[in-house]
Write a protein that holds these residues in place. Structure first.
Motif, PDB file in Angstrom:
ATOM      1  N   HIS A  70       0.861  -1.185   0.000  1.00 52.76           N
ATOM      2  CA  HIS A  70       0.000   0.000   0.000  1.00 52.76           C
ATOM      3  C   HIS A  70       0.898   1.236   0.000  1.00 52.76           C
ATOM      4  CE1 HIS A  70      -3.015   2.830   1.494  1.00 52.76           C
ATOM      5  NE2 HIS A  70      -3.908   1.935   1.091  1.00 52.76           N
ATOM      6  N   ASP A  71       0.390   2.331  -0.586  1.00 56.98           N
ATOM      7  CA  ASP A  71       1.186   3.565  -0.629  1.00 56.98           C
ATOM      8  C   ASP A  71       1.598   4.040   0.759  1.00 56.98           C
ATOM      9  OD1 ASP A  71       1.015   3.578  -3.312  1.00 56.98           O
ATOM     10  OD2 ASP A  71      -0.527   5.154  -3.446  1.00 56.98           O
ATOM     11  N   ALA A 111       5.704  -0.078  -8.361  1.00 55.05           N
ATOM     12  CA  ALA A 111       4.720   0.983  -8.524  1.00 55.05           C
ATOM     13  C   ALA A 111       3.421   0.547  -9.193  1.00 55.05           C
ATOM     14  CB  ALA A 111       5.340   2.126  -9.296  1.00 55.05           C
ATOM     15  N   ARG A 129       4.560   2.134   1.815  1.00 60.36           N
ATOM     16  CA  ARG A 129       5.757   2.641   1.133  1.00 60.36           C
ATOM     17  C   ARG A 129       6.251   3.932   1.787  1.00 60.36           C
ATOM     18  NH1 ARG A 129       4.327   5.437  -3.924  1.00 60.36           N
ATOM     19  NH2 ARG A 129       3.587   6.813  -2.276  1.00 60.36           N
ATOM     20  N   ASP A 130       5.321   4.876   2.027  1.00 56.26           N
ATOM     21  CA  ASP A 130       5.730   6.156   2.615  1.00 56.26           C
ATOM     22  C   ASP A 130       6.403   5.940   3.966  1.00 56.26           C
ATOM     23  OD1 ASP A 130       4.591   7.234   0.416  1.00 56.26           O
ATOM     24  OD2 ASP A 130       2.809   8.036   1.440  1.00 56.26           O
ATOM     25  N   ASP A 146      13.528   4.930  -4.359  1.00 59.99           N
ATOM     26  CA  ASP A 146      12.512   5.421  -5.302  1.00 59.99           C
ATOM     27  C   ASP A 146      12.678   4.755  -6.664  1.00 59.99           C
ATOM     28  OD1 ASP A 146      11.500   7.021  -3.332  1.00 59.99           O
ATOM     29  OD2 ASP A 146      12.568   8.838  -3.991  1.00 59.99           O
ATOM     30  N   TRP A 156      11.513   1.259  -6.478  1.00 59.34           N
ATOM     31  CA  TRP A 156      10.068   1.270  -6.318  1.00 59.34           C
ATOM     32  C   TRP A 156       9.405   1.439  -7.683  1.00 59.34           C
ATOM     33  CZ3 TRP A 156       6.936   0.047  -2.481  1.00 59.34           C
ATOM     34  CH2 TRP A 156       5.580   0.272  -2.709  1.00 59.34           C
TER      35      TRP A 156
END
Ligand SMILES: C[S@@+](CC[C@H](N)C(=O)[O-])C[C@H]1O[C@@H](n2cnc3c(N)ncnc32)[C@H](O)[C@@H]1O
Length: 284
Positions: free
Chosen positions: A256-257, A282, A260-261, A274, A277
């Motif tokens: 889930h985003d 992505a 990731r964050d 990044d 990812w």
């Protein structure tokens, strides 16, 4: 009564109030000290609990359980387990033996690495089967963990890898000669785990993960000096995470985003994170 008391993950103060009450009044207090360790010495526990603690090694628990259970039909015995008594360790055999002897048992739960690993920000709902990584030798490199990771990866789930601990182990020579001389304790590091994982991928070549796959290393979860790092398996195979205990999570593709964050915050190299990812995660 036999009480199984969870001690939590870090130090003497992580015991629950209920657990501490049991320890204070039990006739004997055992500490299971081979499937996990607290990050403080036994003496610190004794000082905090105000009770002597008997260290129970594998031999005592597996072959001498009747000694532990002796008299527990009339008085209370506390059996302390680091983490949760039923989290990633099973002491069901001790409970079954107690039942056979007509001894009542009670479980006092606590935090386990199985729940504590949520501190990585990775959703516990998105984890598949947990696997164990043992120390490889020249001739013994068990790779069943790879098949479990493959199954998890097929449905996009993360894998928690728990790392080998060797306490009170004899060398082959001492064992062969029947000498009770023990090797110094050894605790696997995140770096060693990541390199063993890459070694098996190299051997099996099934593309379950690659050196660029993202993972999170977690050291001393729950302790004041807890450390988390995110990076590729290649990066983690060289990382220095300090004192034990360590665990590793291999990321599934169904990230889930928010996950990731969260892990990006402790990426070893944010630009590389990044890039990896964008390349591999992505679109999933
Ligand atoms: C058998 S499991 C733990 C079982 C324990 N009963 C529990 O509930 O947490 C032992 C492994 O879990 C991991 N582990 C346990 N405590 C940890 C901690 N505080 N930080 C990081 N890893 C930990 C390590 O890989 C360790 O070798």
């Amino acid at each position: 009564m036999l009480y199984l008391v969870g001690l939590g993950l870090a130090d003497e103060t992580d015991i629950t109030v209920r657990g501490l009450e049991v320890v204070k009044k039990a006739e004997r207090v055992y500490l299971e000290a081979y499937t996990s360790i607290l990050l403080v010495e036994k003496e610190k526990l004794e000082a905090f609990y105000g009770r002597p603690v008997i260290v129970a090694d594998r031999e005592l628990v597996e072959s001498g359980s009747d000694d532990i259970l002796a008299g527990a039909d009339k008085a209370d015995v506390a059996f302390l387990v680091v983490g949760d008594p039923f989290g990633a360790t099973t002491h069901t055999d001790l409970v079954l033996r107690a039942r056979e002897l007509g001894i009542e048992t009670k479980n006092i739960p606590n935090a386990s690495i199985m729940s504590g690993i949520g501190c990585t920000g990775l959703q516990l709902y998105n984890f598949g089967q947990t696997v164990s990584m043992v120390f490889f030798t020249e001739t013994w490199k068990p790779s069943s963990f790879y098949d479990r990771i493959k199954e998890n990866a097929q449905i996009g789930l993360h894998t928690l890898v728990l790392l080998d601990i060797k306490v009170k182990e004899q060398s082959l020579e001492n064992m062969a000669r029947g000498r009770k001389i023990y090797e110094p304790p050894r605790y696997m590091t995140v770096a060693q785990c990541a390199s063993q994982m890459l070694e098996i991928e190299e051997e099996r070549q099934e593309g379950v993960y690659t050196p660029d796959s993202l993972a999170v290393g977690a050291a001393r979860v729950g302790a004041p000096d807890q450390k988390l790092v995110a990076g590729t398996l290649k990066e983690l195979s060289e990382v220095e995470m300090g004192k034990p205990l360590h665990s590793l999570v291999l990321l599934g593709k169904r990230v889930h985003d928010l996950e990731r964050d969260y892990i990006r915050e402790f990426a070893l190299d944010k630009a590389a994170f990044d890039a990896n990812w964008a390349k591999s995660y992505a679109s999933s």
